[in-house]
Design an enzyme around this catalytic site. Sequence first.
Site, PDB file in Angstrom:
ATOM      1  N   THR A  68       1.011  -1.255  -0.051  1.00 52.75           N
ATOM      2  CA  THR A  68      -0.152  -0.016   0.124  1.00 52.75           C
ATOM      3  C   THR A  68       0.927   1.256  -0.044  1.00 52.75           C
ATOM      4  OG1 THR A  68      -0.161   0.401   2.403  1.00 52.75           O
ATOM      5  CG2 THR A  68      -1.637  -1.272   1.410  1.00 52.75           C
ATOM      6  N   CYS A  69       0.169   2.619  -0.050  1.00 50.37           N
ATOM      7  CA  CYS A  69       1.094   3.581   0.127  1.00 50.37           C
ATOM      8  C   CYS A  69       2.131   3.809   1.355  1.00 50.37           C
ATOM      9  CB  CYS A  69       0.404   4.895  -0.245  1.00 50.37           C
ATOM     10  SG  CYS A  69      -1.037   5.059   1.182  1.00 50.37           S
ATOM     11  N   ASN A  70       1.365   3.079   2.344  1.00 47.62           N
ATOM     12  CA  ASN A  70       2.065   3.146   3.645  1.00 47.62           C
ATOM     13  C   ASN A  70       2.766   2.079   4.044  1.00 47.62           C
ATOM     14  OD1 ASN A  70       1.195   5.892   4.475  1.00 47.62           O
ATOM     15  ND2 ASN A  70      -0.641   5.050   5.096  1.00 47.62           N
ATOM     16  N   GLU A  97      -9.340  17.180  -2.413  1.00 46.93           N
ATOM     17  CA  GLU A  97      -9.548  15.793  -1.797  1.00 46.93           C
ATOM     18  C   GLU A  97     -10.277  16.092  -0.598  1.00 46.93           C
ATOM     19  OE1 GLU A  97      -6.702  12.272  -0.001  1.00 46.93           O
ATOM     20  OE2 GLU A  97      -5.785  14.199  -1.150  1.00 46.93           O
TER      21      GLU A  97
END
Length: 420
Positions: A49-51, A192
């Site tokens: 994931t992004c993290n 966002e």
Amino acid sequence: MTLLALGINHKTAPVALREKVSFSPDTMGDALNNLLQQPAVRGGVVLSTCNRTELYLSLEDKENSHEQLISWLCQYHQIEPHELKNSVYWHQDNQAVSHLMRVASGLDSLVLGEPQILGQVKKAFADSQNYHSLSSELERLFQKSFSVAKRVRTETQIGANAVSVAFAACTLARQIFESLSSLTILLVGAGETIELVARHLREHQVKKIIIANRTKERAQRLANEVDAEVITLSDIDESLSQADIVISSTASPLPIIGKGMVERALKKRRNQPMLLVDIAVPRDIEQDIEKLSNVYLYSVDDLEAIIQHNREQRQAAAIEAEHIVQQESGQFMDWLRAQGAVGAIREYRDSAEMLRAEMAEKAIALIQNGADAEKVIQQLSHQLMNRLIHTPTKSLQQAASDGDIERLNLLRESLGITHN
């Protein structure tokens, strides 16, 4: 067999490094196939994931396994080992089990208790199913982790309180107005944060959403998603009187909504109350507006106070969740350790079956050749008894001869010997 969890995340590595070791969906099949070719790897799941990027593995041998897999991770992504040296972590067996359960439950997330990670873990599991990289132990572990995550969300308040600005703004609106279903909400901006606010509001079935943005084109995509009306910033003055709630988040250097604009709107509304939530920095709404009657103005700092309070509540819920993880991981390890005996039990049963078949075949042959059946049965029972107790008897004698009282007592217990 051992279980291993290995990877990096937002706490151990900056985004520049996390980008380098991430796995794209397009290459996941190749990555899993490549991973299974590594020595001792029986099964693997890749969570990217992004993290975080993490490998969950079942291994034949744990000797130096994490070092070999760190090397594989570096080689696969063509980075130097020293780049990962201070950022990578690994957990084995019980710690690996607890780690996955904590990840799936949102206890290891950047935003404590966030629910999105569970969907990402399920996607990683599905990829491994599709590419046939799951071992039976990993399949059982992931299924167990999903049930643990569900239990955490059901039995604790880990996800009940807003810890994002967008969600906090919506929570504030629901606290001030009993129901949102009869309200019109004006959203100023189309970035966002406003996107998240719009989606939260749509889930609560508000009567009407109006999106005001500098350009209609950018706002239209979001409007189509949440069934909203689109206006430009210059139309706000005319439309403001419709709004029971205003939530604003733009990048404007100057305020967009002034005191005079709100006064005119209140007059048209016959002083029906308005909630204005300004989550922009610099502020979109003039601060003097808070002096007006029937107007409730909240800034991003006010929301941060709400968020901090909610974070503290989530921390309390996280303590309860950790107890659940501890309990469930212990139960899983009990099951896993029991699997270590499955092979031995099967082998022992197979050996006993071979002995039974051998003795039965001899007895049948003797009886068919005219031997007395009763004598054959007596002979068979004695031979069977001697064959069955031979190995345990030798083990008992050896333990006694060695003076190994602990082993002797263990053998006595396993053989059901209760008297001296």
